[in-house]
Motif scaffolding. Structure first.
Motif: not given
Length: 167
Positions: A60-67
């Motif tokens: 999984q990669i989440t492009f939000s804060n935090p990344f």
């Protein structure tokens, strides 16, 4: 099997934003961390890195804060990954030192990121071709984590309930 999470608070980063270099550096940090673990695991490690696609699965990669990036290290026990991570602990004092310096010049931050990208790619190439000293890998990993303001955590997959939901 170890589950690894690298997390970066983009709001607290020196650039106050998620740059393309940050994404690449954080992914390279996971790869270098795997190489360091594999190197310590098999001390010889001349070309064990060739099978990273089989041994590491980015879940999984989440492009939000935090990344966040979550990855499974299929061939690395959680205890070994924790031991290798402990070798990079000194980077916290480096974070504080660099934070004080970073207030001076923003441009040097981007220059450092590009330099770390170059070093990480050179070291990665060296690892794939002939192997290298695991201490060198952990030193560079510590520098990347420090410069990124990122944290890297190791979890034991047998104790894992669920990864945090995508944001």
């Amino acid at each position: 099997m170890a589950v690894v999470n690298i997390s970066m608070d983009t709001g607290k980063s020196l650039t106050r934003a998620l740059l393309p270099q940050d994404i690449e550096l954080n992914i390279l940090a996971i790869e270098l961390f795997y190489y360091a673990c594999a190197s310590w695991h098999s001390k010889g490690f001349p070309r064990a890195a060739d099978d990273i696609g089989v041994s590491v699965e980015v879940d999984q990669i989440t492009f939000s804060n935090p990344f966040d990036i979550w990855a499974f290290f299929k061939s690395i026990p959680a205890g070994l990954a924790t031991e290798v991570l402990d070798r990079t602990v000194y980077y916290q004092t480096e974070v504080e030192r660099r934070a004080a310096e970073a207030a001076k010049v923003r441009q040097s931050v981007i220059s450092d990121k590009l330099d770390n990208l170059r070093k990480a790619n050179e070291l990665r190439t060296e690892l794939l071709s002939s192997g290298t000293d695991p201490d060198e890998v952990t030193r560079l990993l510590a520098q990347i984590l420090s410069d990124q303001g990122a944290t890297l955590e190791v979890h034991d997959v047998s104790q894992r309930k669920r990864l945090p939901p995508s944001r």
